[in-house]
Scaffold this motif. Structure first.
Motif, PDB file in Angstrom:
ATOM      1  N   PHE A 276       0.826  -1.202   0.000  1.00 17.93           N
ATOM      2  CA  PHE A 276       0.000   0.000   0.000  1.00 17.93           C
ATOM      3  C   PHE A 276       0.863   1.256   0.000  1.00 17.93           C
ATOM      4  O   PHE A 276       0.655   2.186  -0.791  1.00 17.93           O
ATOM      5  N   LEU A 277       1.886   1.297   0.873  1.00 16.93           N
ATOM      6  CA  LEU A 277       2.677   2.508   1.059  1.00 16.93           C
ATOM      7  C   LEU A 277       3.651   2.789  -0.080  1.00 16.93           C
ATOM      8  O   LEU A 277       3.717   3.918  -0.585  1.00 16.93           O
ATOM      9  N   MET A 278       4.419   1.781  -0.497  1.00 20.97           N
ATOM     10  CA  MET A 278       5.513   2.033  -1.428  1.00 20.97           C
ATOM     11  C   MET A 278       5.034   2.516  -2.801  1.00 20.97           C
ATOM     12  O   MET A 278       5.531   3.535  -3.301  1.00 20.97           O
ATOM     13  N   PRO A 279       4.079   1.816  -3.465  1.00 19.44           N
ATOM     14  CA  PRO A 279       3.641   2.339  -4.769  1.00 19.44           C
ATOM     15  C   PRO A 279       3.035   3.738  -4.674  1.00 19.44           C
ATOM     16  O   PRO A 279       3.241   4.573  -5.556  1.00 19.44           O
ATOM     17  N   VAL A 400      -2.674  -2.687   6.281  1.00 19.83           N
ATOM     18  CA  VAL A 400      -3.164  -1.613   5.402  1.00 19.83           C
ATOM     19  C   VAL A 400      -3.869  -0.533   6.223  1.00 19.83           C
ATOM     20  O   VAL A 400      -3.693   0.666   5.973  1.00 19.83           O
ATOM     21  N   ALA A 401      -4.654  -0.962   7.221  1.00 19.99           N
ATOM     22  CA  ALA A 401      -5.352   0.012   8.062  1.00 19.99           C
ATOM     23  C   ALA A 401      -4.360   0.873   8.837  1.00 19.99           C
ATOM     24  O   ALA A 401      -4.547   2.085   8.977  1.00 19.99           O
ATOM     25  N   LEU A 402      -3.297   0.253   9.355  1.00 20.69           N
ATOM     26  CA  LEU A 402      -2.286   1.001  10.093  1.00 20.69           C
ATOM     27  C   LEU A 402      -1.621   2.044   9.199  1.00 20.69           C
ATOM     28  O   LEU A 402      -1.450   3.208   9.592  1.00 20.69           O
ATOM     29  N   ALA A 403      -1.255   1.629   7.972  1.00 18.66           N
ATOM     30  CA  ALA A 403      -0.605   2.563   7.053  1.00 18.66           C
ATOM     31  C   ALA A 403      -1.529   3.739   6.727  1.00 18.66           C
ATOM     32  O   ALA A 403      -1.099   4.909   6.743  1.00 18.66           O
TER      33      ALA A 403
END
Length: 461
Positions: A276-279, A400-403
């Motif tokens: 989720f974060l990197m792209p 994903v929720a944390l990010a």
């Protein structure tokens, strides 16, 4: 014997890839179905909800009707769901078709693991798990670029049609190469437990998905998550009173299994935020397009593949406990290194860090799977595979929720939700979380999994 884990690996790859493959294609699919991309994210959550509901019953089904039979029927249901997705003409039919896909996917991974555990001797299980785990790690990374490619150059329907020949080949190969796993004597299905575990897993996964991907008001996600945790507490009370619960919490009293499951899933929450974060950071902070960012992040897949060549020797040299400590520490440090990514960072630095992160993740998950399933008895295998799969789905949703929460929370302070500093803070938080797994693995017995790793402790003179 390598044909057995490879067949299961292809099913694992399909299931994991389909959890992310539509992410880059949502705008095109939404336009074709006459709805909005935000509303269509319900299709993402419906797939995850189906996994959460039906994974707990997978072990009982495999014991009752035979693991090979359930595995083949799981692929059949998954393929039918894929065809239904391709022919969907509205939001409702698409969401229901994704749910049907998830029903098939919920049986493939835990029952596939069960077949490996009951087919291979403990000394050969790590090798088998290695062959099965790699495609599962590559699948989520391959999903977005593959979905984008098929949607751009063919049509979004091919995202699902491509599963048909793969699935049919899998069904045929299962009939030829998979061994017949004898059925086990089972008690009556724990219907109360099935209702409570399904509500718990689906509520938590759906709630966290809504919070991180707001297709519905965040309040809906919060209430659903609380309902899920309430159902979980009710199930724990129920399981203590029932002789044969659908998922037996008593398995967690096994020190090697319980600690490995806990440490692995804390680490998975951290690593689950990466796709989720990197792209997103590469596109919003560095100006790469979706295909370019997908190619850069896909370098982690090569790290996962490289792991195959070192895991067996590494486990023989240092044992499971030290291997898991090193892998979790290395993964945490490599995640923290991503805090240093800035617009002037050379691409080869991205590639090197992501390659190392992919290698450590693959090494940790392969080792932990090997240790967990060599630490339990054969009569506990169906329960263990179902329990570990439930934890896996919940931890991925938590990642994903944390990010998403960290990006939003830092946005309240900085005024920009997708600023580069927000991503740096998110990577730092996930790195700290990965570090939490290090002392958990350190508490494992030094002799854990010796019969599988081949490692022998030195005897004191």
């Amino acid at each position: 014997m390598n044909s057995i884990p490879l067949i299961i690996a292809f099913a694992f790859f399909m299931e994991m890839m389909d959890s992310t493959v539509i992410a880059t294609s949502l705008p095109v699919i939404a336009e074709d179905l006459g709805t909005s991309p935000i509303a269509l994210k319900l299709a993402l959550t419906s797939y995850l909800v189906a996994l959460g509901i039906f994974i707990p019953v997978s072990g009982w089904m495999a014991d009752k009707f035979g693991a090979k039979r359930i595995f083949r029927w799981a692929i059949v249901v998954f393929v039918i769901g894929s065809v239904a997705c391709a022919f969907s003409n509205s939001l409702l039919t698409f969401v229901l078709s994704r749910f049907l896909q998830g029903m098939g996917g919920s049986m493939m991974v835990p029952v596939g693991r069960l077949i490996l555990v009951r087919t291979f001797q403990k000394k050969d299980l790590v090798h088998a798990m290695t062959l099965m785990t790699i495609p599962g790690l590559i699948g989520p990374m391959a999903g977005p670029p593959l979905g984008g490619f098929l949607t751009t150059y063919l049509s979004w329907h091919w995202i699902f049609i491509i599963n048909v020949p793969i699935g049919l080949a899998g069904i045929w190969l299962c009939g030829i190469y998979l061994p017949e796993i004898p059925r086990r004597e089972t008690s009556r299905l724990d219907w109360t437990g099935f209702l409570l575990t399904g509500t718990a897993a689906a509520g938590i996964v759906f709630g966290l998905s809504v919070i991180s991907l707001p297709a519905l008001p965040p309040a809906v996600g919060l209430v659903t998550t609380l309902v899920g945790f309430g159902a979980l507490l009710a199930y724990l009370v129920h399981a203590k009173r029932r002789a044969n619960p659908i998922l037996d919490p008593a398995l967690l009293r096994n020190r090697a299994f319980g600690l490995t499951l806990l440490g692995t899933n804390i680490f998975r929450i951290s690593s689950g935020s990466m796709p989720f974060l990197m792209p997103l950071m590469l596109q919003t902070g560095f100006g790469y397009n979706a295909f370019q960012s997908g190619l850069i992040t896909f370098t982690g897949a090569f790290g996962a593949i490289s792991m195959k060549f070192i895991v067996k020797r590494a486990l023989a040299a240092v044992g499971f406990r030290m291997a898991l400590v090193i892998a979790s520490l290395g993964g945490a440090l490599l995640t923290f290194a991503m805090v240093g990514f800035v617009p002037g960072t050379p691409v080869w630095i991205f590639v090197l860090v992501l390659y190392g992160a992919g290698l450590t993740r693959s090494f940790l998950f392969t080792s932990s799977n090997g240790l967990m399933f060599t630490s339990i008895g054969d009569n506990e295998a169906s329960q263990a595979t179902a329990l570990s799969s439930v934890f896996q789905q919940v931890s991925l949703a938590l990642g994903v929720a944390l990010a998403g929460f960290v990006l939003e929370a830092t946005g309240w302070v900085t005024g920009d939700t997708l600023g580069l500093v927000n991503f740096h803070i998110a990577f730092a938080v996930t790195a700290v979380l990965a570090l939490v797994s290090v002392p958990i693995f350190a508490f494992l017995p030094a002799s854990a999994g010796q019969e599988s790793s081949g490692h022998r402790l030195r005897e004191l003179p």
